[in-house]
Design a protein around this motif. Structure first.
Motif, PDB file in Angstrom:
ATOM      1  N   LEU A   1       0.861  -1.179   0.000  1.00  0.00           N
ATOM      2  CA  LEU A   1       0.000   0.000   0.000  1.00  0.00           C
ATOM      3  C   LEU A   1       0.897   1.228   0.000  1.00  0.00           C
ATOM      4  O   LEU A   1       1.761   1.372   0.867  1.00  0.00           O
ATOM      5  CB  LEU A   1      -0.913  -0.008   1.234  1.00  0.00           C
ATOM      6  N   THR A   2       0.705   2.104  -0.984  1.00  0.00           N
ATOM      7  CA  THR A   2       1.474   3.344  -1.072  1.00  0.00           C
ATOM      8  C   THR A   2       0.512   4.501  -0.866  1.00  0.00           C
ATOM      9  O   THR A   2      -0.512   4.590  -1.535  1.00  0.00           O
ATOM     10  CB  THR A   2       2.156   3.476  -2.446  1.00  0.00           C
ATOM     11  N   LEU A   3       0.852   5.372   0.070  1.00  0.00           N
ATOM     12  CA  LEU A   3       0.057   6.557   0.358  1.00  0.00           C
ATOM     13  C   LEU A   3       0.846   7.776  -0.092  1.00  0.00           C
ATOM     14  O   LEU A   3       1.960   8.003   0.363  1.00  0.00           O
ATOM     15  CB  LEU A   3      -0.236   6.657   1.856  1.00  0.00           C
ATOM     16  N   ILE A   4       0.287   8.548  -0.996  1.00  0.00           N
ATOM     17  CA  ILE A   4       0.904   9.782  -1.472  1.00  0.00           C
ATOM     18  C   ILE A   4       0.409  10.895  -0.551  1.00  0.00           C
ATOM     19  O   ILE A   4      -0.796  11.052  -0.358  1.00  0.00           O
ATOM     20  CB  ILE A   4       0.522  10.076  -2.936  1.00  0.00           C
ATOM     21  N   THR A   5       1.356  11.666   0.015  1.00  0.00           N
ATOM     22  CA  THR A   5       0.988  12.693   0.988  1.00  0.00           C
ATOM     23  C   THR A   5       1.520  14.056   0.561  1.00  0.00           C
ATOM     24  O   THR A   5       2.337  14.161  -0.355  1.00  0.00           O
ATOM     25  CB  THR A   5       1.556  12.356   2.388  1.00  0.00           C
ATOM     26  N   THR A   6       1.073  15.081   1.273  1.00  0.00           N
ATOM     27  CA  THR A   6       1.584  16.437   1.059  1.00  0.00           C
ATOM     28  C   THR A   6       2.702  16.760   2.045  1.00  0.00           C
ATOM     29  O   THR A   6       3.209  17.874   2.046  1.00  0.00           O
ATOM     30  CB  THR A   6       0.457  17.475   1.218  1.00  0.00           C
ATOM     31  N   ASP A   7       3.091  15.809   2.855  1.00  0.00           N
ATOM     32  CA  ASP A   7       4.180  15.997   3.814  1.00  0.00           C
ATOM     33  C   ASP A   7       5.502  16.091   3.052  1.00  0.00           C
ATOM     34  O   ASP A   7       5.775  15.296   2.159  1.00  0.00           O
ATOM     35  CB  ASP A   7       4.206  14.822   4.796  1.00  0.00           C
ATOM     36  N   ILE A   8       6.329  17.035   3.406  1.00  0.00           N
ATOM     37  CA  ILE A   8       7.586  17.245   2.692  1.00  0.00           C
ATOM     38  C   ILE A   8       8.563  16.100   2.947  1.00  0.00           C
ATOM     39  O   ILE A   8       9.246  15.637   2.037  1.00  0.00           O
ATOM     40  CB  ILE A   8       8.216  18.595   3.102  1.00  0.00           C
ATOM     41  N   ASN A   9       8.646  15.610   4.172  1.00  0.00           N
ATOM     42  CA  ASN A   9       9.593  14.551   4.514  1.00  0.00           C
ATOM     43  C   ASN A   9       9.139  13.164   4.071  1.00  0.00           C
ATOM     44  O   ASN A   9       9.971  12.300   3.816  1.00  0.00           O
ATOM     45  CB  ASN A   9       9.851  14.532   6.020  1.00  0.00           C
ATOM     46  N   ASN A  10       7.859  12.931   4.018  1.00  0.00           N
ATOM     47  CA  ASN A  10       7.314  11.611   3.654  1.00  0.00           C
ATOM     48  C   ASN A  10       6.301  11.781   2.526  1.00  0.00           C
ATOM     49  O   ASN A  10       5.096  11.697   2.749  1.00  0.00           O
ATOM     50  CB  ASN A  10       6.632  10.955   4.870  1.00  0.00           C
ATOM     51  N   GLN A  11       6.787  12.007   1.322  1.00  0.00           N
ATOM     52  CA  GLN A  11       5.878  12.225   0.205  1.00  0.00           C
ATOM     53  C   GLN A  11       5.181  10.948  -0.237  1.00  0.00           C
ATOM     54  O   GLN A  11       4.081  10.991  -0.761  1.00  0.00           O
ATOM     55  CB  GLN A  11       6.617  12.860  -0.953  1.00  0.00           C
ATOM     56  N   ALA A  12       5.828   9.807  -0.021  1.00  0.00           N
ATOM     57  CA  ALA A  12       5.220   8.513  -0.340  1.00  0.00           C
ATOM     58  C   ALA A  12       5.473   7.577   0.843  1.00  0.00           C
ATOM     59  O   ALA A  12       6.616   7.240   1.135  1.00  0.00           O
ATOM     60  CB  ALA A  12       5.804   7.925  -1.614  1.00  0.00           C
TER      61      ALA A  12
END
Length: 152
Positions: free
Chosen positions: A109-120
């Protein structure tokens, strides 16, 4: 602190074994070479098996804690690391399954985020389930609770 509605996931042992299988086969190959050619190959065999054992333990050390507010990923054997992504930052979800993962009912499961440190954020080797629906509901609820609206 884990509450009743929190979900704790770990990579399955079978997944970790499949990821370390090449190192195990390498160690066995060197063991055969030590048997037939030279006993010095036993050192490479021990090294390959040691690397396989470390890799297996490392993969099994991953813990994915999914709460209503955040996703926390903890991993490491000697040096622990914890990454956390707020639930409202999740933008997109992708489930991928190779043929072997389909056979053993596992998924990535891959979650794409808007977090700068954890983009995926990748949750690998977890059991096949409807976790994506739960995450989607929690993302929508977290966005509503924090008054966050997406602009296109």
């Amino acid at each position: 602190m884990i509450q009743n509605d929190d979900i704790l996931l770990k990579p399955q042992l079978l997944f970790a074994f499949l990821k370390t299988l090449p190192l195990i086969l390498l160690g066995l190959t060197f063991l055969l070479l030590a048997w037939f050619l030279s006993p010095y190959f036993i050192l490479f065999s021990i090294g390959g098996c040691g690397a396989a054992w470390y890799r297996l333990l490392y993969i099994r050390s991953f813990k994915y804690l999914i709460t209503a507010e955040y996703i926390r990923i903890t991993y490491g054997i000697f040096l622990k690391r914890t990454d956390q992504v707020e639930m409202y930052r999740v933008k997109d979800y992708t489930i991928s399954q190779s043929f072997i993962l389909q056979v053993f009912k596992l998924m990535h499961l891959t979650l794409i985020t808007t977090d700068i440190n954890n983009q995926a954020v990748q949750l690998e080797g977890i059991p096949e389930s409807t976790i994506i629906d739960t995450i989607r509901e929690r993302v929508l609820q977290a966005r509503h609770n924090n008054n966050i609206y997406e602009l296109n």
